[in-house]
Design a protein around this motif. Structure first.
Motif, PDB file in Angstrom:
ATOM      1  N   THR A 171     -15.691   6.105  -6.678  1.00 48.58           N
ATOM      2  CA  THR A 171     -15.212   5.969  -5.239  1.00 48.58           C
ATOM      3  C   THR A 171     -15.821   6.683  -4.134  1.00 48.58           C
ATOM      4  O   THR A 171     -15.983   6.129  -3.149  1.00 48.58           O
ATOM      5  N   LEU A 188      -7.965   3.395  -0.340  1.00 51.21           N
ATOM      6  CA  LEU A 188      -7.372   2.721   0.844  1.00 51.21           C
ATOM      7  C   LEU A 188      -7.348   3.728   2.006  1.00 51.21           C
ATOM      8  O   LEU A 188      -7.741   3.661   2.974  1.00 51.21           O
ATOM      9  N   ASP A 204      -2.584   3.960 -11.633  1.00 57.01           N
ATOM     10  CA  ASP A 204      -3.582   2.805 -10.809  1.00 57.01           C
ATOM     11  C   ASP A 204      -3.368   2.893  -9.424  1.00 57.01           C
ATOM     12  O   ASP A 204      -4.152   2.682  -8.589  1.00 57.01           O
ATOM     13  N   MET A 205      -2.331   3.156  -9.279  1.00 60.07           N
ATOM     14  CA  MET A 205      -1.545   2.888  -7.665  1.00 60.07           C
ATOM     15  C   MET A 205      -2.057   4.221  -6.920  1.00 60.07           C
ATOM     16  O   MET A 205      -2.432   4.113  -5.903  1.00 60.07           O
ATOM     17  N   MET A 240      -0.290  -3.858  -8.076  1.00 58.57           N
ATOM     18  CA  MET A 240      -1.443  -3.719  -7.035  1.00 58.57           C
ATOM     19  C   MET A 240      -2.404  -4.606  -7.323  1.00 58.57           C
ATOM     20  O   MET A 240      -2.647  -5.306  -8.341  1.00 58.57           O
ATOM     21  N   CYS A 241      -3.074  -4.800  -6.104  1.00 51.75           N
ATOM     22  CA  CYS A 241      -4.160  -5.759  -6.230  1.00 51.75           C
ATOM     23  C   CYS A 241      -5.343  -5.116  -5.651  1.00 51.75           C
ATOM     24  O   CYS A 241      -5.549  -3.990  -4.888  1.00 51.75           O
ATOM     25  N   LYS A 242      -6.641  -5.719  -6.139  1.00 52.30           N
ATOM     26  CA  LYS A 242      -8.076  -5.220  -5.283  1.00 52.30           C
ATOM     27  C   LYS A 242      -8.692  -6.571  -5.043  1.00 52.30           C
ATOM     28  O   LYS A 242      -9.055  -7.309  -5.813  1.00 52.30           O
ATOM     29  N   GLU A 271      -4.488   5.903  -7.544  1.00 50.48           N
ATOM     30  CA  GLU A 271      -6.315   5.517  -7.211  1.00 50.48           C
ATOM     31  C   GLU A 271      -6.370   4.415  -6.213  1.00 50.48           C
ATOM     32  O   GLU A 271      -7.394   4.848  -5.512  1.00 50.48           O
ATOM     33  N   LYS A 272      -5.700   3.473  -6.183  1.00 51.21           N
ATOM     34  CA  LYS A 272      -5.911   2.513  -4.878  1.00 51.21           C
ATOM     35  C   LYS A 272      -5.711   3.351  -3.804  1.00 51.21           C
ATOM     36  O   LYS A 272      -6.327   2.959  -2.735  1.00 51.21           O
ATOM     37  N   TRP A 273      -4.594   4.065  -3.728  1.00 47.64           N
ATOM     38  CA  TRP A 273      -4.370   4.913  -2.361  1.00 47.64           C
ATOM     39  C   TRP A 273      -5.353   5.858  -2.250  1.00 47.64           C
ATOM     40  O   TRP A 273      -5.688   5.904  -0.862  1.00 47.64           O
ATOM     41  N   ASN A 277       0.827  -1.130  -0.074  1.00 48.44           N
ATOM     42  CA  ASN A 277       0.064   0.099   0.213  1.00 48.44           C
ATOM     43  C   ASN A 277       0.786   1.277  -0.115  1.00 48.44           C
ATOM     44  O   ASN A 277       2.006   1.253   0.691  1.00 48.44           O
TER      45      ASN A 277
END
Length: 305
Positions: free
Chosen positions: A242, A189, A181-182, A123-125, A184-186, A102
């Motif tokens: 989101t 999260l 992409d990373m 990264m994973c979802k 957006e995951k951050w 993360n």
């Protein structure tokens, strides 16, 4: 390709286990009690589609005698430094490191240590956890893995890796924009973690209270302002999705950090929230809600020692 999965928790256990079940050459680098559990009981995956079990290949750092083609890092961010010591004997001249940690700071640590050419983005979802028996439990249909070259190029090596990772029982995405992409995951999260951890409840519980929706919007906007200042290219559709996800009054969603908090485990406060607060301070952006959430978790973390 010889694949070394560092860590066999919920993330590493799931994706590594699926790869092994699909016939890929996967070895798990594990330590202590987790290694003992896997030797005795094997690795069990409990999913919405059914249960799967296997006897995984395991190794300890001191037993690694030759390099691997790919090292997939799935440890918690606070365990990264010790993991880097463990993978040293597994590193070869052409070894690829794919971190699934993360935040973003780990990319600087890895590229400084091993060079930019050795590191790809990943990264994973997935919503997954370990139950009391140490089994990997996937709690929703979502199980996506993203990876790509840091500069967005489509190289031969990333295509070869894509072939190895695809068709293993989860969804794969070879990305030409993995850094975005990373980010957006951050965004997801950090917002999810701050909302649920500070308020000690799931998304629906927070959104259903007076002021809960306003609070959630405030957290999301603070994270957005900070990551945009650091290079995130805004995707308005993703931001809207989101925001809707994190303000649903009927949602029972929580973050893995919240689940760790409620079980008394260590949390990734520094990596998920602290680094964002630091970036915000650096560019002069105030983030009172993120500061409150980070301070709350830092106090919790200190109380554990």
């Amino acid at each position: 390709m010889r694949i070394l999965v560092v860590g066999a928790g919920a993330t590493g256990g799931y994706f590594g286990g699926r790869l092994a079940l699909a016939g890929r050459d996967v070895t798990f680098l594990v330590r202590g009690a987790r290694a003992e559990t896997l030797r005795k009981e094997g690795l069990r995956l409990m999913t919405p589609e059914g249960e799967f079990s296997l006897r995984p290949q395991l190794t300890l750092a001191e037993d690694i005698k030759q390099p691997y083609d790919v090292i997939i890092l799935t440890v918690k961010a606070f365990a990264l430094e010790s993991a880097l010591l463990d993978i040293t004997p597994a590193m070869g001249q052409d070894t690829l490191i794919m971190p699934m940690l993360n935040g973003m700071k780990h990319l600087d640590i890895l590229t400084t240590r091993y060079g930019k050419s050795a590191v790809i983005g990943g990264m994973c979802k997935i919503a997954a956890t370990l139950n009391s028996q140490g089994h990997v439990v996937r709690m929703s249909p979502l199980h996506e893995l993203y990876y790509g070259e840091l500069d967005g190029s489509t190289t031969q090596r990333i295509q070869t890796l894509d072939q190895q990772l695809s068709g293993a029982g989860f969804d794969t995405f070879l990305s030409t924009s993995i850094i975005n992409d990373m980010w957006e995951k951050w965004l997801l999260l950090a917002s999810l973690g701050a909302i649920t951890c500070l308020m000690r409840g799931n998304i629906g519980q927070v959104a259903s209270t007076v002021g809960g929706g306003q609070f959630a919007h405030g957290v999301i906007n603070e994270v957005l302002a900070i990551i945009t200042s650091a290079g995130y290219r805004r995707n308005e559709q993703y931001i809207a999705q989101t925001t809707a996800l994190l303000t649903r009054t009927d949602s029972v969603q929580t973050s893995s950090m919240y689940r760790d908090l409620m079980q008394g485990y260590p949390v990734e406060a520094e990596q998920v929230l602290g680094d964002l607060v630091t970036i915000g301070h650096r560019v002069g952006l105030g983030s009172p809600l993120l500061n409150a959430a980070y301070t709350h978790l830092a106090v919790y973390q200190a109380s554990r020692t």
